[in-house]
Design an enzyme around this catalytic site. Structure first.
Site: not given
Ligand code: NCD
Length: 357
Positions: A51-52, A101, A129, A80
């Site tokens: 999703r993100t 991320r 997040h 690397k």
């Molecule tokens: C979450 C995350 O990656 O922190 N998902 C997200 O970003 N929608 C939650 C998860 O991974 O459980």
């Protein structure tokens, strides 16, 4: 320019105006279709995401821009041994904005130090997040018409769930909210967050049973037990099935409860909940795209403005004790600290610092 490392980087008024922009984008997408024409998003995902990552990328494309990047650390030079600082120095030359991320907590903060373009934290380890929280806030706002005076239950992995950590800090800024934490003892909220809530006089209680807590909630935020953050597989297996929401349990809840989940779900929400009008989690994912569009517009608008990063101080013979913090993992990251609530905390992961005399 400014960065978004934590939800608290935005004021309450800014969050309100992001929500209004997001709702306007949803209603009139054509007005925004060229807003970031010829701009490039660097989508730097050192950890898996559906999703993100896809919502960031869709958001940039729907604003008329383009996307470059990678979807896993394995396809970047991190394998690397390249540092976050060096990766960022490179990306400065190729893109206009970064969504990062990373499994190491505080990595986006390090990127922001070296970036000449805005950096958005798309999730750092178990830390926070913020863009998921923006999606969550819009979902609550659309269903409740407000972000205050709510009883919010948060269920599942409160220890490792970064979405929870960001949401709790964000909702604590609105008056009259109270929290009910529902988790096994091994997965309760980190102490630094409990301290933060107590300092802000936000009422909270801990439960070890979902059914018992459900009836008084306005919002129920479900989370997944995060296998990838466990070092001990046996503990993970034992906890995985606890705290499952199903239609039968929902019968005891308010008729206007808002059931949320950042997704992915594993088994903590049974499929028979999906058709219930109280299930908001798929809409939450759509809200995430609109909020990320609003956010990227705002960040791109800030280019040229002075927005100094919050500073930390070096403290002699002191180090962060969190092995998942970027300052423990990358040699070149200078240990820096802040003093809060009478405690010394790591600038990057907000965890406890330790004197090493
Ligand atoms: C979450 C995350 O990656 O922190 N998902 C997200 O970003 N929608 C939650 C998860 O991974 O459980």
């Amino acid at each position: 320019m400014r960065h978004l490392l934590n939800t608290t980087d935005l004021t309450i008024n800014e969050i309100q105006s992001l929500m209004e922009t997001a709702m306007d984008i949803a209603a009139h997408p054509e007005k925004y279709q060229d807003a970031l024409k010829r701009k490039k998003l660097a989508s730097l995902f050192f950890e898996p995401s559906t999703r993100t990552r896809l919502s960031f990328e869709a958001a940039m494309i729907e604003l008329g821009g383009q996307v470059i990047g990678f979807a896993s650390a394995a396809s970047s030079s991190a394998t690397k041994g390249e540092t976050v600082a060096d990766t960022t120095r490179m990306v400065n030359c190729y893109a206009d904005i970064i969504a990062m991320r990373h499994p190491a907590e505080g990595a986006p903060r390090v990127a922001a130090e070296y970036a000449k373009i805005p950096v958005i934290n798309a999730g750092d380890g178990s830390h926070c997040h913020p863009t998921q929280t923006l999606a969550d806030l819009l979902t609550i706002y659309k269903h409740k018409g407000k972000l205050e005076g709510l009883t919010i239950g948060v269920c599942g992995d409160l220890k490792y769930g970064r979405t929870v950590h960001s949401l709790l800090s964000a909702m604590a800024r609105y008056p009259g909210n109270q929290y009910i934490f529902i988790s096994p003892e091994e997965l309760t909220l980190p102490q630094y967050l409990k301290d933060e809530l107590s300092l802000k006089h936000v009422p909270w209680a801990e439960f070890t049973d979902l059914a018992g807590a459900l009836y008084e909630l306005d919002v129920l935020y479900m989370t997944r037990v995060q296998r990838e953050r466990f070092t001990d597989e046996a503990t993970f297996t034992r906890l995985e099935d606890d705290f499952v929401l199903n239609r039968a349990k929902l019968n005891g809840a308010k008729g206007d409860l808002c059931v949320m989940h950042p997704l992915p779900r594993v088994n903590e929400i049974a499929a028979d909940v999906d058709d219930d009008p109280r299930a908001c989690y798929f809409e939450q994912a759509l809200n995430g795209k609109h909020m990320r569009m609003a956010l990227m517009l705002k960040m791109m608008d800030s280019i040229g403005e002075a927005w100094p990063l919050p500073e930390g101080e070096p403290i002699e013979n002191t180090r962060c004790i969190n092995p998942k913090c970027i300052s423990s993992q990358e040699r070149d990251v200078k240990p820096l600290f802040t003093r809060r609530e009478g405690k010394v905390r790591c600038l990057y992961c907000e965890g406890d610092a330790k004197s090493i005399h």
